[in-house]
Design an enzyme around this catalytic site. Structure first.
Site, PDB file in Angstrom:
ATOM      1  N   LYS A  92      30.896  38.599  51.963  1.00 18.20           N
ATOM      2  CA  LYS A  92      31.852  37.722  51.282  1.00 18.20           C
ATOM      3  C   LYS A  92      31.292  36.307  51.147  1.00 18.20           C
ATOM      4  O   LYS A  92      31.477  35.640  50.127  1.00 18.20           O
ATOM      5  CB  LYS A  92      33.177  37.708  52.051  1.00 18.20           C
ATOM      6  CG  LYS A  92      33.898  39.057  52.044  1.00 18.20           C
ATOM      7  CD  LYS A  92      35.066  39.085  53.003  1.00 18.20           C
ATOM      8  CE  LYS A  92      35.768  40.436  52.997  1.00 18.20           C
ATOM      9  NZ  LYS A  92      36.862  40.515  53.985  1.00 18.20           N
ATOM     10  N   ILE A 109      43.910  35.904  48.816  1.00 16.72           N
ATOM     11  CA  ILE A 109      43.668  34.506  48.453  1.00 16.72           C
ATOM     12  C   ILE A 109      42.835  34.449  47.170  1.00 16.72           C
ATOM     13  O   ILE A 109      41.750  35.038  47.120  1.00 16.72           O
ATOM     14  CB  ILE A 109      42.915  33.759  49.575  1.00 16.72           C
ATOM     15  CG1 ILE A 109      43.696  33.808  50.889  1.00 16.72           C
ATOM     16  CG2 ILE A 109      42.648  32.311  49.178  1.00 16.72           C
ATOM     17  CD1 ILE A 109      42.924  33.264  52.082  1.00 16.72           C
ATOM     18  N   GLY A 118      44.547  44.641  54.490  1.00 17.33           N
ATOM     19  CA  GLY A 118      45.704  45.491  54.249  1.00 17.33           C
ATOM     20  C   GLY A 118      45.741  46.015  52.832  1.00 17.33           C
ATOM     21  O   GLY A 118      45.162  45.439  51.910  1.00 17.33           O
ATOM     22  N   GLU A 143      37.836  39.520  42.554  1.00 21.67           N
ATOM     23  CA  GLU A 143      38.627  38.644  43.422  1.00 21.67           C
ATOM     24  C   GLU A 143      38.993  39.332  44.730  1.00 21.67           C
ATOM     25  O   GLU A 143      39.032  38.705  45.791  1.00 21.67           O
ATOM     26  CB  GLU A 143      39.895  38.188  42.705  1.00 21.67           C
ATOM     27  CG  GLU A 143      40.663  37.096  43.421  1.00 21.67           C
ATOM     28  CD  GLU A 143      39.903  35.778  43.460  1.00 21.67           C
ATOM     29  OE1 GLU A 143      39.565  35.327  44.576  1.00 21.67           O
ATOM     30  OE2 GLU A 143      39.655  35.203  42.389  1.00 21.67           O
TER      31      GLU A 143
END
Length: 401
Positions: free
Chosen positions: A198, A129, A295, A122
């Site tokens: 991604k 998200i 981050g 994930e």
């Protein structure tokens, strides 16, 4: 939730690895312990006890008491060796390495199936998200028509700073690196490759097709200037690097490129390091997910969620992938499902006409020339834009209109 303490082996203690350590130690429910952390740099000072660390990957891969291995290093080749060995040994794995996954997806999928283990990732797409899990579970039987989104917090941060804080590109990039949103070598981010990897992963879960990164068009923001920001502002638009995969008939148009985004779009106000993903289906209509896309702690939180899922014996079902393979009687090249034979309307800024060599222009709708800058708004053959992919010498900036 399992009552025993889940035992983990961790590879990597950089930005995301440290973020995972922090959020794990503040978790209110998950009972998990990091047994050992494998790192490469013997000289780097660490903020936790040195007894946690090893420099020998066998100290983790050879352990028999681990419930899962967490891979968070930046070298995709080494990451693949670690992950494939762990899966082959029957150990569940959590990773956030989108490059490694995208480049080796078919073999990693086969390893999961062969060894009846889970590979969960994930944290590899969308930051905090939970988009992969939602595609896999909530939209498992939904007839999706498109998925598009801002998947790179570094690029979104840079573009926001250029527009709202009037920073030039180099200063905005420097700030993104300072705050840990961009790597010291930012090429994969700004040239669009991070977004590409991604997108490959989301396409698997949204539509069931496995694509190779080289099959997907990717153009980045590395050549953007204030002229482009000004053009967008004058028309009430913002520039965003958007990954898109949408179905047209029985084919898919999949690419990652800068887009002009209007105020009517939910992605217009997704700013700074935030990510946003729009999912549109035949029955669920359009839904938008927004959250921190870069981050230490946001990505660490996503990794922690994957670890928690393993304590429930969760694994991806790959329902759409399996259904498609059943329909076509086995594996297939996902590229056969790609539509590349269409025209796309783009804004192209360039210095000299020779910069446009190889781009097949069908028609020009707008043209501007000056001593400072030149641009056209034109309909071009989509496939001809591949000549710009990964071209570090090109100074052309392309944006979908």
């Amino acid at each position: 939730m399992t009552e025993k303490h889940f035992k983990l082996g961790l590879f990597g203690f950089g930005c995301v690895g440290q973020g995972l350590y922090d959020v794990l130690n503040h978790s209110q429910g998950l009972k998990a312990d990091i047994e050992k952390i494998c790192v490469k740099d013997h000289t780097k000072k660490r903020k936790i006890d040195s007894n946690y660390f090893t420099y020998d990957k066998e100290e983790i891969l050879g352990r028999k008491n681990l419930d899962a291995i967490v891979e968070l290093i930046d070298n995709s080749k080494d990451a693949y060796e670690i992950v494939s060995r762990a899966l082959g040994n029957g150990i569940d794995v959590v990773t956030a390495n989108k490059k490694m996954l995208a480049e080796n997806f078919e073999s990693l999928y086969q390893l999961q199936e062969k060894n009846n283990v889970a590979l969960i990732y994930e944290g590899s797409a969308g930051g905090s998200i939970p988009i992969i899990r939602n595609l896999e579970e909530y939209y498992d039987n939904e007839l999706l028509s498109s998925i598009r989104g801002l998947l790179n917090g570094s690029c979104n941060y840079i573009l926001t700073c250029m527009e709202l804080e009037h920073m030039d590109y180099s200063k905005a990039l420097e700030m993104a690196q300072k705050y840990g949103f961009a790597e010291s070598d930012p090429w994969l981010d700004v040239a669009g490759y991070d977004t590409l990897y991604k997108l490959v992963l989301l396409t698997v879960h949204a539509f069931g097709i496995i694509l190779k990164p080289e099959q997907v068009l990717t153009l980045g923001i590395q050549n953007i200037s204030f002229d482009d920001i000004t053009y967008a502002r004058e028309k009430g638009l913002r520039i965003k690097l958007i990954a898109t995969a949408h179905k047209v008939g029985d084919k898919f148009r999949v690419y990652a490129m800068p887009h002009f985004v209007s105020k009517e779009s939910d992605l217009y106000n997704v700013l700074y390091e935030n990510n946003g993903v729009e999912v549109e289906g035949a029955y669920s209509c359009k839904q938008t997910f927004v959250g921190k896309g870069a981050g230490s702690h946001p990505t660490g939180s996503a990794v922690l969620s994957d670890i928690s899922a393993l304590t429930y014996h969760y694994k991806y079902g790959y329902k759409k992938l399996k259904k498609l393979r059943q329909l076509y009687h086995g594996s297939f090249d996902g590229g056969t499902f790609l539509d590349e034979d269409f025209n796309i309307k783009v804004y192209i800024r360039f210095s000299d006409k020779k910069d446009l060599f190889g781009i097949e222009v069908v028609s020009i709708e707008e043209e501007f020339k000056s001593a400072k800058t030149n641009y056209i708004v034109a309909n071009v053959k989509f496939k001809s834009l591949f000549r710009l992919k990964g071209n570090a010498e090109s100074k052309v900036f392309v944006c979908v209109v």
